[in-house]
Motif scaffolding. Structure first.
Motif, PDB file in Angstrom:
ATOM      1  N   VAL A 163       0.837  -1.187   0.000  1.00  0.00           N
ATOM      2  CA  VAL A 163       0.000   0.000   0.000  1.00  0.00           C
ATOM      3  C   VAL A 163       0.876   1.243   0.000  1.00  0.00           C
ATOM      4  O   VAL A 163       2.091   1.184   0.247  1.00  0.00           O
ATOM      5  CB  VAL A 163      -0.938   0.034   1.228  1.00  0.00           C
ATOM      6  N   HIS A 164       0.253   2.397  -0.281  1.00  0.00           N
ATOM      7  CA  HIS A 164       0.968   3.664  -0.246  1.00  0.00           C
ATOM      8  C   HIS A 164       1.340   3.997   1.205  1.00  0.00           C
ATOM      9  O   HIS A 164       0.666   3.574   2.152  1.00  0.00           O
ATOM     10  CB  HIS A 164       0.085   4.764  -0.833  1.00  0.00           C
ATOM     11  N   TYR A 165       2.386   4.774   1.377  1.00  0.00           N
ATOM     12  CA  TYR A 165       2.831   5.165   2.714  1.00  0.00           C
ATOM     13  C   TYR A 165       1.707   5.828   3.499  1.00  0.00           C
ATOM     14  O   TYR A 165       1.496   5.547   4.691  1.00  0.00           O
ATOM     15  CB  TYR A 165       4.023   6.127   2.625  1.00  0.00           C
ATOM     16  N   MET A 166       0.924   6.720   2.853  1.00  0.00           N
ATOM     17  CA  MET A 166      -0.136   7.429   3.550  1.00  0.00           C
ATOM     18  C   MET A 166      -1.261   6.484   4.000  1.00  0.00           C
ATOM     19  O   MET A 166      -1.921   6.738   5.003  1.00  0.00           O
ATOM     20  CB  MET A 166      -0.702   8.540   2.672  1.00  0.00           C
ATOM     21  N   THR A 167      -1.443   5.397   3.259  1.00  0.00           N
ATOM     22  CA  THR A 167      -2.435   4.404   3.685  1.00  0.00           C
ATOM     23  C   THR A 167      -1.964   3.712   4.954  1.00  0.00           C
ATOM     24  O   THR A 167      -2.749   3.522   5.901  1.00  0.00           O
ATOM     25  CB  THR A 167      -2.664   3.363   2.578  1.00  0.00           C
ATOM     26  N   ALA A 168      -0.671   3.346   4.988  1.00  0.00           N
ATOM     27  CA  ALA A 168      -0.118   2.734   6.192  1.00  0.00           C
ATOM     28  C   ALA A 168      -0.159   3.714   7.362  1.00  0.00           C
ATOM     29  O   ALA A 168      -0.450   3.330   8.507  1.00  0.00           O
ATOM     30  CB  ALA A 168       1.321   2.282   5.935  1.00  0.00           C
ATOM     31  N   TYR A 169       0.094   4.985   7.075  1.00  0.00           N
ATOM     32  CA  TYR A 169       0.045   6.017   8.113  1.00  0.00           C
ATOM     33  C   TYR A 169      -1.375   6.142   8.668  1.00  0.00           C
ATOM     34  O   TYR A 169      -1.582   6.315   9.869  1.00  0.00           O
ATOM     35  CB  TYR A 169       0.505   7.348   7.530  1.00  0.00           C
TER      36      TYR A 169
END
Length: 282
Positions: A19-25
């Protein structure tokens, strides 16, 4: 960038999840993925990532779809105010009612933090910080408990001398307001005569409610009840909180009724009003 053994950066965790970094965030902010900040960088333990991968992450729209209490507790312990609010928003989006947010998510999360502090697992600073975060969150939620229409009457709420936990009082106040009652919230550590002053200053007063979470404040609670009994007529005296065992214990201390939480207090008030002021319950 340095990571500890068994840890990875949030970027690496995102790549592992695909997933994208912002999704993990976002997963971290909602309390779904356990992570901690090290030197300004979010890091994730390999074991926590595996646990996350083993359970569904999407909100299914049902009230039981996620461990909201655990997620909120994790964000509170981390001192993450925005993340804690994100958990509340996600729970609301998942179908939780406001009283469920207070009684089934916030209350058990804070109780667990208090128990962990008592066992020496958390510093008192963590417990205090979590309480202040929750007070700010209640400030954002409180206006949603307002109810239009004619008031059923008024109630004074507070905690006696030596009881310094104002959060249970604030939550009870919102839940009682939601049921159509006016509330005078005095907060914690209130002297006996201040309860009397507030009671005499409130129009259409029906009851005075006191919250006690620590056994050391039971003596001052009994004193407040005596002073109220001697100085304020025709109102019900109701007590609740973790230090009160049951209705019999409440009566033994000098109260008319027992309400363990705000939902129960609202029910007590409604029943009291329907009986025309008869306080003989339970």
């Amino acid at each position: 960038m340095t990571t500890h053994i068994g840890m990875m950066t949030l970027q690496e965790a995102a790549e592992s999840l695909g997933v994208h970094y912002m999704t993990a965030y976002r997963y971290v902010r909602l309390g779904q993925l356990d992570a901690r900040k090290v030197g300004g960088t979010w890091q994730v333990a390999a074991a926590d990532l595996q646990a996350f991968q083993a359970r569904p992450t999407a909100i299914s729209g049902t009230r039981q779809s996620a461990p909201w209490t655990h997620r909120l507790e994790h964000r509170l312990v981390a001192g993450d105010s925005n993340g804690a609010w994100g958990v509340i928003e996600a729970a609301l989006s998942g179908g939780a009612d406001f009283d469920e947010i207070y009684l089934d998510i916030i209350s058990p999360a804070m109780a667990s933090i208090g128990e962990r502090w008592a066992r020496g697992e958390l510093d008192v600073a963590v417990e205090h910080r979590a309480s202040m975060i929750l007070m700010r969150l209640l400030g954002r939620l409180g206006h949603r408990f307002g109810r239009r229409g004619r008031s059923k009457g008024a109630v004074v709420l507070g905690a006696p001398p030596g009881e310094f936990h104002s959060l249970p009082v604030a939550m009870a106040a919102d839940l009682v307001r939601q049921s159509g009652w006016e509330v005078c919230d005095l907060g914690a550590d209130v002297p006996p005569l201040s309860f009397v002053h507030a009671a005499k200053d409130v129009d259409d007063l029906v009851a005075v409610g006191l919250s006690v979470t620590v056994e050391s404040a039971l003596g001052s609670l009994a004193e407040v009840l005596v002073v109220l009994r001697e100085n304020v007529d025709a109102v019900a005296l109701v007590v609740g909180g973790r230090a009160i065992r049951d209705h019999a214990h409440a009566v033994e201390l000098g109260a008319d009724g027992y309400a363990p939480d705000g939902r129960s207090l609202a029910a007590f008030l409604d029943g009291f009003a329907s009986r025309g002021g008869d306080v003989k319950v339970g």
